[in-house]
Motif scaffolding. Sequence first.
Motif, short mmCIF file in Angstrom:
data_model
loop_
_atom_site.label_atom_id
_atom_site.label_comp_id
_atom_site.label_asym_id
_atom_site.label_seq_id
_atom_site.Cartn_x
_atom_site.Cartn_y
_atom_site.Cartn_z
N ALA A 153 0.74 -1.23 0.00
CA ALA A 153 -0.10 -0.09 0.05
C ALA A 153 0.84 1.32 -0.05
CB ALA A 153 -0.79 0.00 1.17
N VAL A 154 2.02 1.20 0.04
CA VAL A 154 3.04 2.50 0.20
C VAL A 154 2.67 3.24 -0.98
CG1 VAL A 154 5.29 3.24 0.18
CG2 VAL A 154 4.74 1.14 1.86
N PRO A 155 2.68 2.87 -2.11
CA PRO A 155 2.67 3.82 -3.19
C PRO A 155 1.25 4.63 -3.19
CG PRO A 155 3.48 1.71 -3.99
CD PRO A 155 3.20 1.46 -2.83
N LEU A 156 0.15 3.99 -2.67
CA LEU A 156 -0.87 4.38 -2.58
C LEU A 156 -0.89 5.54 -1.61
CD1 LEU A 156 -3.41 1.57 -2.59
CD2 LEU A 156 -3.09 3.22 -4.31
N ILE A 157 -0.20 5.52 -0.58
CA ILE A 157 -0.21 6.40 0.63
C ILE A 157 0.83 7.58 -0.08
CG2 ILE A 157 0.79 6.69 2.60
CD1 ILE A 157 0.45 4.08 3.30
#
Length: 444
Positions: A366-370
């Motif tokens: 989920a890091v790219p979304l954050i």
Amino acid sequence: MGPEWIAIIALVALFVVGTVLPINMGALAYVAAWFVGVFALGMDDGEVLGGISASLVLTLIGVTYLFSIAKNNGTVDLIVAQSIKMVGGRVALIPWVMFAVTAVLTAIGAASPAACAIIGPVALGFARRYKINPLMMGMFVVHGAQGGGFSPISIYGTITNSVMADVGYEGTEMAVFIASLAFNLVMAVILFFALGGRRLMNERVDPADAAGHTADGVVDGLHTGGQPVTGNGLGTSVATVTRGVGVRRDHVLTLFAFAAVAVTALAFEMDIGFVSITAAVALAMLSPRQNKDAVKQIAWPTVLLVAGVSTYATVFTEAGSPEYIGLWAAGLGIVTIGALVLCYVGGIVSAFASSTALLPVIIPIAVPLIATGGVSAWSMAAALAVSSTIVDVSPFSTNGALMLANRPDTISEQAYYKQILGYAAIVTLVGPLLVWAILVLPGW
């Protein structure tokens, strides 16, 4: 085929094999980490093994060692008995006592399956004795375990917070804990009123009789007919013996140890692993004979699971797979839609596999979304954490299987299985959507 796809395929194979076969997923993860790391990425053995989190492993050992001592010396039984006494024998409050006690146990460091294994037989025994709906009672235990499971000193909480810190996002601890507790509490409220809670409100029992029931031959909580119950390749098999209750020196010291661990770890920011194992060793030294076998009850299968999966998660990240999947989700055009997809991935996979194994893998995805700024770190972490654990009511998960194994004789195994399966299907289909709608969609 790029290394990111090799790592993804290996991850899928890891979960499939670990779900279908009774093999610890941590052992499978070590194999996958070695093959992908050495043969696909050109890493050496030291680099592969460097992915393990020594702090996390120590925390798992320390908190489960401490909890094993509390279970052995009867402190857990004391908590249950005193909780029943506090509600004055009101039958309608007994399911809530089971929810609260299980939540407290996981919040102070008990593994979710261990807490369910201890409280499940007691709770379902009450269900039989006082004609409480067994589905409601069993699911209250599981939701209680998940509700307390993300406290900053719990196993789930430690894993989630450690992974978030590793990817550069800290300060989400209490938000994730409160979100998990709130969602599971709401599920319990719905179950209570949907499955006959109103009828129980006017019923009373003798508090002394109810408390005494905790010692009524509840033995070997994970076994039915002499066969150990395992789930998700964890190989979890913990025998529980509920003892008679009565406050003793050991109880006071153990409760003091729990309080000291919480205060030291949270207020003084000491490493929870070192603090908990210090408390456990101190208790063991005070009663060496009684606690000589407590170390054998440490959740070694869970330690292997987390050690192996955290090692593979590092290899997975080195291959660029989390970024690849996250960018794909972000590339759907709307960040919130990508977040919904990840919530469903977490929920569906976890319904059939290990939540403990999934958390270190899905959160980095989920890091790219954050990073896009469209969703906050705390809400994304909370959404993934809750979506990946609220489905542990499934009969294919360890917790759901424990409730099925300890069903009361007022219902057949097949009927109880169908009830749990039906409820799990509803939670898996609706749960991630509700979690996403409340935590992610508003853009907190």
